[in-house]
Design an enzyme around this catalytic site. Structure first.
Site, PDB file in Angstrom:
ATOM      1  N   LYS A 176      12.203  29.537  -8.754  1.00  0.00           N
ATOM      2  CA  LYS A 176      13.080  30.563  -8.170  1.00  0.00           C
ATOM      3  C   LYS A 176      14.352  30.758  -8.997  1.00  0.00           C
ATOM      4  CE  LYS A 176      13.597  28.531  -4.127  1.00  0.00           C
ATOM      5  NZ  LYS A 176      12.840  27.267  -4.271  1.00  0.00           N
TER       6      LYS A 176
ATOM      7  N   ARG B  66      16.159  29.251   4.632  1.00  0.00           N
ATOM      8  CA  ARG B  66      15.237  28.123   4.614  1.00  0.00           C
ATOM      9  C   ARG B  66      14.780  27.733   6.010  1.00  0.00           C
ATOM     10  NH1 ARG B  66      17.068  25.864  -0.605  1.00  0.00           N
ATOM     11  NH2 ARG B  66      15.846  24.059  -1.217  1.00  0.00           N
TER      12      ARG B  66
ATOM     13  N   ARG C 250      12.271  17.435 -14.485  1.00  0.00           N
ATOM     14  CA  ARG C 250      13.377  18.364 -14.753  1.00  0.00           C
ATOM     15  C   ARG C 250      14.655  17.612 -15.122  1.00  0.00           C
ATOM     16  NH1 ARG C 250      14.820  22.922 -10.351  1.00  0.00           N
ATOM     17  NH2 ARG C 250      15.456  21.182  -9.034  1.00  0.00           N
TER      18      ARG C 250
ATOM     19  N   ARG D  25      18.914  15.660 -11.694  1.00  0.00           N
ATOM     20  CA  ARG D  25      19.519  15.862 -10.377  1.00  0.00           C
ATOM     21  C   ARG D  25      19.138  14.686  -9.480  1.00  0.00           C
ATOM     22  NH1 ARG D  25      18.305  21.939  -8.268  1.00  0.00           N
ATOM     23  NH2 ARG D  25      18.014  20.795  -6.334  1.00  0.00           N
TER      24      ARG D  25
ATOM     25  N   ARG E  65      11.482  16.654   0.040  1.00  0.00           N
ATOM     26  CA  ARG E  65      11.875  18.074  -0.026  1.00  0.00           C
ATOM     27  C   ARG E  65      10.665  18.975   0.174  1.00  0.00           C
ATOM     28  NH1 ARG E  65      14.601  18.349  -5.613  1.00  0.00           N
ATOM     29  NH2 ARG E  65      14.980  20.553  -5.172  1.00  0.00           N
TER      30      ARG E  65
HETATM   31  P1  AMP Z   1      17.896  23.952  -4.044  1.00  0.00           P
HETATM   32  O1  AMP Z   1      18.689  23.886  -5.297  1.00  0.00           O
HETATM   33  O2  AMP Z   1      17.746  25.339  -3.505  1.00  0.00           O
HETATM   34  O3  AMP Z   1      16.585  23.224  -4.145  1.00  0.00           O
HETATM   35  O4  AMP Z   1      18.752  23.167  -2.924  1.00  0.00           O
HETATM   36  C1  AMP Z   1      19.096  21.797  -3.074  1.00  0.00           C
HETATM   37  C2  AMP Z   1      19.396  21.182  -1.713  1.00  0.00           C
HETATM   38  O5  AMP Z   1      20.506  21.869  -1.106  1.00  0.00           O
HETATM   39  C3  AMP Z   1      18.281  21.293  -0.689  1.00  0.00           C
HETATM   40  O6  AMP Z   1      17.332  20.238  -0.812  1.00  0.00           O
HETATM   41  C4  AMP Z   1      19.066  21.204   0.620  1.00  0.00           C
HETATM   42  O7  AMP Z   1      19.482  19.887   0.881  1.00  0.00           O
HETATM   43  C5  AMP Z   1      20.315  22.021   0.289  1.00  0.00           C
HETATM   44  N1  AMP Z   1      20.133  23.469   0.594  1.00  0.00           N
HETATM   45  C6  AMP Z   1      20.112  24.508  -0.299  1.00  0.00           C
HETATM   46  N2  AMP Z   1      19.936  25.688   0.315  1.00  0.00           N
HETATM   47  C7  AMP Z   1      19.832  25.403   1.632  1.00  0.00           C
HETATM   48  C8  AMP Z   1      19.621  26.191   2.801  1.00  0.00           C
HETATM   49  N3  AMP Z   1      19.467  27.543   2.727  1.00  0.00           N
HETATM   50  N4  AMP Z   1      19.561  25.550   4.005  1.00  0.00           N
HETATM   51  C9  AMP Z   1      19.716  24.211   4.100  1.00  0.00           C
HETATM   52  N5  AMP Z   1      19.911  23.411   3.048  1.00  0.00           N
HETATM   53  C10 AMP Z   1      19.968  23.986   1.818  1.00  0.00           C
END
Ligand code: AMP
Length: 215
Positions: free
Chosen positions: A13, A88, A127, A160, A171
């Site tokens: 994404k 989400r 990654r 990360r 996740r």
């Molecule tokens: P991402 O980079 O989008 O994979 O987000 C990393 C982490 O941030 C996720 O595993 C969640 O802990 C948190 N996070 C990001 N976006 C959201 C969202 N829309 N709702 C809840 N938690 C989020």
């Protein structure tokens, strides 16, 4: 035009969203990036969010909606937003409808990047990224020329915290349980959902996504 880029963590994404945003002059809004920024700055919100992020759990809807609401207030005259990693949960999707209504905007559709679980785990646990310039690599499919060092700026690459294998599996489970139902919610609300195979080359996928958006 406002669209949601949907898919499991590691489906691509971020990479695809960035390219689409550049091409169409849109804003890419990644809630993960907003949270990581808050963590880096050490704000109270960042410190609170970090516990959930490191465990692979979702951050509270109220926190996420506050962040998104702030950004959207400034988007009235923009060319549209690509949402990456948001919504989400179903309550977030419901709230997004209200947030868009408030600024007189609509959702054009959902682009779903489809990638198998095994491939996701391989991608995320491989990654690494550059804390200095933001370049992203994959130890298996796109390694840096010199191990551990950024090709572009020479900084030491890092992983990360939430890309460690155990957290990646959590996740993915959270995605299946809490996030995937959002797709069905959009279908039930007559929002077009376009599925694009995400297990191909970056350029090929990008071509397909652009074709959907210009249809
Ligand atoms: P991402 O980079 O989008 O994979 O987000 C990393 C982490 O941030 C996720 O595993 C969640 O802990 C948190 N996070 C990001 N976006 C959201 C969202 N829309 N709702 C809840 N938690 C989020």
């Amino acid at each position: 035009m406002n669209i949601i880029l949907f898919g499991a963590p590691g489906a691509g994404k971020g990479t695809q969203g960035e390219r689409l945003a550049d091409h169409f002059g849109m804003l890419k809004l990644s809630t993960g990036d907003l949270l990581r920024d808050a963590v880096k700055k050490g704000t109270p919100l960042g410190l609170e969010a970090r516990r959930f992020m490191d465990a692979g759990e979702l951050v509270a809807d109220s926190v996420i909606l506050g962040l998104v609401g702030e950004v959207m207030k400034q988007q009235k005259d923009g060319k549209g937003v690509i949402f990456d990693g948001f919504p989400r949960t179903v309550p977030q999707a419901e709230a997004l409808t209200r947030i868009l209504d408030d600024v007189g905007m609509k959702l054009a559709g959902v682009l779903l990047l489809d990638v198998a679980d095994d491939e996701i785990v391989r991608r995320l646990s491989g990654r690494v990224s550059c804390p200095s310039c933001g370049s992203v690599y994959n130890l298996y499919s796109d390694p840096p020329r010199v191990a551990g060092t950024c090709d572009r700026c020479g900084a030491t690459l890092t992983q990360r915290d939430d890309d460690k294998e155990n957290t990646v599996r959590r996740r993915l489970a959270v995605y299946r349980e809490q996030t995937e139902p959002v797709v069905a919610w959009y279908r039930a609300h007559d929002v077009p959902v376009h599925t694009v195979a995400g297990d191909r080359g970056v350029d090929e996928i990008q071509t397909d996504l652009r074709a959907v958006l210009t249809r």
